[in-house]
Design a protein around this motif. Structure first.
Motif, PDB file in Angstrom:
ATOM      1  N   LEU A 173     -31.730 -59.346  31.044  1.00  0.00           N
ATOM      2  CA  LEU A 173     -32.252 -59.834  32.310  1.00  0.00           C
ATOM      3  C   LEU A 173     -31.452 -59.247  33.477  1.00  0.00           C
ATOM      4  CD1 LEU A 173     -32.946 -63.624  31.625  1.00  0.00           C
ATOM      5  CD2 LEU A 173     -34.540 -61.702  31.525  1.00  0.00           C
ATOM      6  N   PRO A 174     -32.023 -59.246  34.684  1.00  0.00           N
ATOM      7  CA  PRO A 174     -31.304 -58.698  35.849  1.00  0.00           C
ATOM      8  C   PRO A 174     -29.918 -59.303  36.051  1.00  0.00           C
ATOM      9  CG  PRO A 174     -33.605 -59.023  36.399  1.00  0.00           C
ATOM     10  CD  PRO A 174     -33.412 -59.604  35.021  1.00  0.00           C
ATOM     11  N   GLU A 175     -29.751 -60.572  35.710  1.00  0.00           N
ATOM     12  CA  GLU A 175     -28.448 -61.212  35.892  1.00  0.00           C
ATOM     13  C   GLU A 175     -27.374 -60.589  35.010  1.00  0.00           C
ATOM     14  OE1 GLU A 175     -28.600 -65.148  33.135  1.00  0.00           O
ATOM     15  OE2 GLU A 175     -30.387 -64.768  34.350  1.00  0.00           O
ATOM     16  N   ALA A 176     -27.771 -59.872  33.960  1.00  0.00           N
ATOM     17  CA  ALA A 176     -26.811 -59.278  33.028  1.00  0.00           C
ATOM     18  C   ALA A 176     -26.585 -57.796  33.274  1.00  0.00           C
ATOM     19  CB  ALA A 176     -27.275 -59.483  31.593  1.00  0.00           C
ATOM     20  N   THR A 177     -27.347 -57.181  34.194  1.00  0.00           N
ATOM     21  CA  THR A 177     -27.265 -55.735  34.368  1.00  0.00           C
ATOM     22  C   THR A 177     -26.546 -55.350  35.663  1.00  0.00           C
ATOM     23  OG1 THR A 177     -29.424 -55.562  35.478  1.00  0.00           O
ATOM     24  CG2 THR A 177     -29.398 -55.419  33.073  1.00  0.00           C
ATOM     25  N   ARG A 178     -25.985 -54.162  35.639  1.00  0.00           N
ATOM     26  CA  ARG A 178     -25.166 -53.683  36.759  1.00  0.00           C
ATOM     27  C   ARG A 178     -25.979 -53.501  38.032  1.00  0.00           C
ATOM     28  NH1 ARG A 178     -22.668 -50.089  34.072  1.00  0.00           N
ATOM     29  NH2 ARG A 178     -20.785 -51.329  33.803  1.00  0.00           N
ATOM     30  N   ASP A 179     -27.204 -53.003  37.903  1.00  0.00           N
ATOM     31  CA  ASP A 179     -28.004 -52.739  39.101  1.00  0.00           C
ATOM     32  C   ASP A 179     -29.076 -53.798  39.346  1.00  0.00           C
ATOM     33  OD1 ASP A 179     -29.799 -52.176  37.100  1.00  0.00           O
ATOM     34  OD2 ASP A 179     -30.019 -50.052  37.580  1.00  0.00           O
ATOM     35  N   GLU A 218     -37.867 -49.485  31.309  1.00  0.00           N
ATOM     36  CA  GLU A 218     -37.441 -49.992  32.611  1.00  0.00           C
ATOM     37  C   GLU A 218     -38.706 -50.323  33.389  1.00  0.00           C
ATOM     38  OE1 GLU A 218     -33.942 -48.588  34.709  1.00  0.00           O
ATOM     39  OE2 GLU A 218     -33.830 -46.913  33.299  1.00  0.00           O
ATOM     40  N   PRO A 219     -39.217 -51.555  33.247  1.00  0.00           N
ATOM     41  CA  PRO A 219     -40.504 -51.884  33.868  1.00  0.00           C
ATOM     42  C   PRO A 219     -40.534 -51.718  35.378  1.00  0.00           C
ATOM     43  CG  PRO A 219     -39.947 -53.499  32.168  1.00  0.00           C
ATOM     44  CD  PRO A 219     -38.743 -52.634  32.359  1.00  0.00           C
ATOM     45  N   HIS A 226     -40.643 -59.290  32.051  1.00  0.00           N
ATOM     46  CA  HIS A 226     -41.211 -58.985  33.361  1.00  0.00           C
ATOM     47  C   HIS A 226     -40.111 -58.450  34.254  1.00  0.00           C
ATOM     48  CE1 HIS A 226     -43.170 -59.311  37.272  1.00  0.00           C
ATOM     49  NE2 HIS A 226     -44.314 -59.336  36.588  1.00  0.00           N
ATOM     50  N   ALA A 227     -40.431 -57.415  35.021  1.00  0.00           N
ATOM     51  CA  ALA A 227     -39.437 -56.720  35.835  1.00  0.00           C
ATOM     52  C   ALA A 227     -38.700 -57.642  36.788  1.00  0.00           C
ATOM     53  CB  ALA A 227     -40.115 -55.594  36.621  1.00  0.00           C
ATOM     54  N   GLU A 228     -39.321 -58.728  37.218  1.00  0.00           N
ATOM     55  CA  GLU A 228     -38.690 -59.609  38.200  1.00  0.00           C
ATOM     56  C   GLU A 228     -37.700 -60.578  37.571  1.00  0.00           C
ATOM     57  OE1 GLU A 228     -41.460 -61.422  40.873  1.00  0.00           O
ATOM     58  OE2 GLU A 228     -42.441 -59.516  41.340  1.00  0.00           O
ATOM     59  N   GLY A 229     -37.543 -60.536  36.233  1.00  0.00           N
ATOM     60  CA  GLY A 229     -36.485 -61.318  35.629  1.00  0.00           C
ATOM     61  C   GLY A 229     -36.924 -62.404  34.683  1.00  0.00           C
ATOM     62  N   ASN A 271     -46.437 -51.913  31.797  1.00  0.00           N
ATOM     63  CA  ASN A 271     -47.561 -51.674  32.701  1.00  0.00           C
ATOM     64  C   ASN A 271     -47.141 -51.753  34.157  1.00  0.00           C
ATOM     65  OD1 ASN A 271     -47.586 -54.388  33.518  1.00  0.00           O
ATOM     66  ND2 ASN A 271     -49.354 -54.935  32.268  1.00  0.00           N
ATOM     67  N   ALA A 272     -48.086 -51.411  35.040  1.00  0.00           N
ATOM     68  CA  ALA A 272     -47.792 -51.346  36.470  1.00  0.00           C
ATOM     69  C   ALA A 272     -47.609 -52.720  37.091  1.00  0.00           C
ATOM     70  CB  ALA A 272     -48.910 -50.586  37.192  1.00  0.00           C
ATOM     71  N   ALA A 273     -47.916 -53.778  36.359  1.00  0.00           N
ATOM     72  CA  ALA A 273     -47.669 -55.138  36.836  1.00  0.00           C
ATOM     73  C   ALA A 273     -46.257 -55.614  36.501  1.00  0.00           C
ATOM     74  CB  ALA A 273     -48.698 -56.100  36.243  1.00  0.00           C
ATOM     75  N   GLY A 274     -45.444 -54.755  35.878  1.00  0.00           N
ATOM     76  CA  GLY A 274     -44.056 -55.097  35.571  1.00  0.00           C
ATOM     77  C   GLY A 274     -43.835 -55.733  34.218  1.00  0.00           C
ATOM     78  N   ILE A 275     -44.871 -55.757  33.368  1.00  0.00           N
ATOM     79  CA  ILE A 275     -44.754 -56.375  32.049  1.00  0.00           C
ATOM     80  C   ILE A 275     -44.265 -55.347  31.029  1.00  0.00           C
ATOM     81  CG2 ILE A 275     -46.063 -57.427  30.153  1.00  0.00           C
ATOM     82  CD1 ILE A 275     -47.925 -58.617  32.298  1.00  0.00           C
ATOM     83  N   GLY A 276     -43.284 -55.740  30.211  1.00  0.00           N
ATOM     84  CA  GLY A 276     -42.798 -54.914  29.113  1.00  0.00           C
ATOM     85  C   GLY A 276     -43.075 -55.592  27.785  1.00  0.00           C
ATOM     86  N   LEU A 277     -43.204 -54.797  26.725  1.00  0.00           N
ATOM     87  CA  LEU A 277     -43.567 -55.330  25.411  1.00  0.00           C
ATOM     88  C   LEU A 277     -42.933 -54.506  24.304  1.00  0.00           C
ATOM     89  CD1 LEU A 277     -45.465 -57.011  23.445  1.00  0.00           C
ATOM     90  CD2 LEU A 277     -47.113 -55.135  23.752  1.00  0.00           C
ATOM     91  N   THR A 278     -42.313 -55.195  23.347  1.00  0.00           N
ATOM     92  CA  THR A 278     -41.976 -54.597  22.058  1.00  0.00           C
ATOM     93  C   THR A 278     -42.352 -55.604  20.975  1.00  0.00           C
ATOM     94  OG1 THR A 278     -39.695 -55.429  22.125  1.00  0.00           O
ATOM     95  CG2 THR A 278     -40.081 -53.177  22.947  1.00  0.00           C
TER      96      THR A 278
END
Length: 372
Positions: free
Chosen positions: A117-123, A338-339, A229-232, A170-177
């Motif tokens: 999640l964003p809280e765990a990443t440097r940027d 990187e969504p 989701h890209a927003e966290g 996808n362009a909506a910020g969703i990632g999937l594995t």
């Protein structure tokens, strides 16, 4: 060792026309994929007619689930010059193999996935990655699709040629594995093949509807799907054929391998896959421990965790080796998402090849580079 990048195929237009273009451009890889699955099913006692009947039984569920997906499958078959049932086989191979299996002979694909999640990443950007462990032959049968939708977000997906989706963004910020799970409920009811559910996720503009598709669509086989989701936001949905169990990140980190983790799930069903993937127990912990450093992380940290070689060749990053089923298996691909950037990096056979190809939603050509 030189390993060729997975080809990028750009697609657009209505489903059947898009499928014809896809089938024509991936015909060689589709035929190779059909060959090795037909051979595997033959070892399980299914001749060509039995395979065709098994595939045909999936058609009704596919058509009822999504007319567009059904039309695209027809188009892929036409474009590749094969039968519709052949493309159904490629999309329903998990379901068909599991129904045909004898003991561990048809043990399904592995995989180790992780989300930061964003809280765990440097940027402050969400990162999502996975090793896909399956048959070595798939390094020559997988592709990347970049699809422009008329209605809905554009998306990138890495998949076996002829398949509708496996992992992607996808362009909506969703990632999937997605990674394999097995339970004593598998094969007890007819359901929708997993690649179609994954395609529905990537077609979704709304995260809520993507989660809804995973949770509520009936399945024949168990599976774990990690959505981000890209927003966290991230969730790991452990899916039995008829219900699912949600796992949330801890300290901004979410990791899943190939055994059930949810206490609620373990109280309600029996994990029938762990004997075939005993390494899942330590793969899960190796990746989590390498990421749970307490310091801000970046994509290099995620990549290095997925390169972990502890217990090799039964490792997070698996070199080619024979599995308990007798199939020659490996980590076929390391996939990093990187969504927020609309970017996917993929290294084929990462245990022996450390060159990543970058695939982007913005329409730029694929670009290959070695590790820094």
């Amino acid at each position: 060792m030189t390993v060729e990048p997975f080809p990028l195929i750009d697609l657009s237009g209505p489903p059947e026309a898009r499928g014809r273009s896809y089938g024509a451009r991936a015909a060689d890889r589709i035929r190779r994929g059909l060959g090795h699955y037909q051979e595997q099913l033959a070892r399980l006692g299914l001749d060509r007619m039995a395979i065709r009947r098994a595939a045909h039984r999936q058609v009704r569920a596919i058509t009822a689930f999504d007319d567009g997906h059904s039309a695209e499958i027809r188009g892929i078959a036409e474009g590749a010059g094969v039968e519709v049932e052949d493309i159904v086989l490629l999309n329903a191979r998990t379901e068909i193999l599991r129904q045909a299996r004898r003991g561990a002979e048809a043990a399904a694909d592995g995989c180790t996935g992780a989300v930061l999640l964003p809280e765990a990443t440097r940027d402050g950007r969400l990162l999502h990655g996975q090793n896909w462990d399956w048959k070595v032959e798939c390094v020559d049968t997988a592709v990347v699709l970049r699809i422009r939708q008329e209605h809905g977000p554009d998306y990138l997906t890495f998949t076996e040629a002829g398949g509708l989706a496996r992992s992607g963004l996808n362009a909506a910020g969703i990632g999937l594995t997605a990674n394999n799970l097995e339970s004593d409920r598998d094969g007890t009811a007819e359901g929708v093949p997993l690649p179609l559910i994954r395609r529905r996720v990537l077609e979704s503009a709304d995260l809520a509807l993507a989660i809804h598709a995973v949770r509520t669509t009936p399945k024949t086989a168990s599976n774990n799907m990690m959505l981000s989701h890209a927003e966290g936001f991230a969730v790991s949905l452990e899916c039995a054929p008829d219900e699912s169990f949600a796992l949330q990140p801890q300290d901004g980190i979410l990791v899943h391998a190939n055994h059930w983790l949810s206490p609620a799930a373990l109280a309600r069903l029996r994990d029938t896959g762990l004997d075939a993937t005993p390494d899942s127990l330590y793969r899960q912990e190796r990746v989590r421990s390498r990421l749970a450093t307490g310091r801000p992380l970046d994509i290099t940290d995620l990549r290095d965790a997925l390169f972990d070689e502890f217990g090799s060749p039964w490792s997070v990053c698996r070199p080619p080796r024979k599995g308990l089923s007798g199939n020659l298996t490996a980590t076929v691909a390391m996939v990093l998402l990187e969504p927020a950037r609309g970017e996917m990096q993929i290294a084929p056979l990462p245990a022996v090849n450390r060159r990543f190809t970058f695939y982007r939603l913005d329409g730029t050509p694929a670009e290959t580079a070695p590790l820094d």
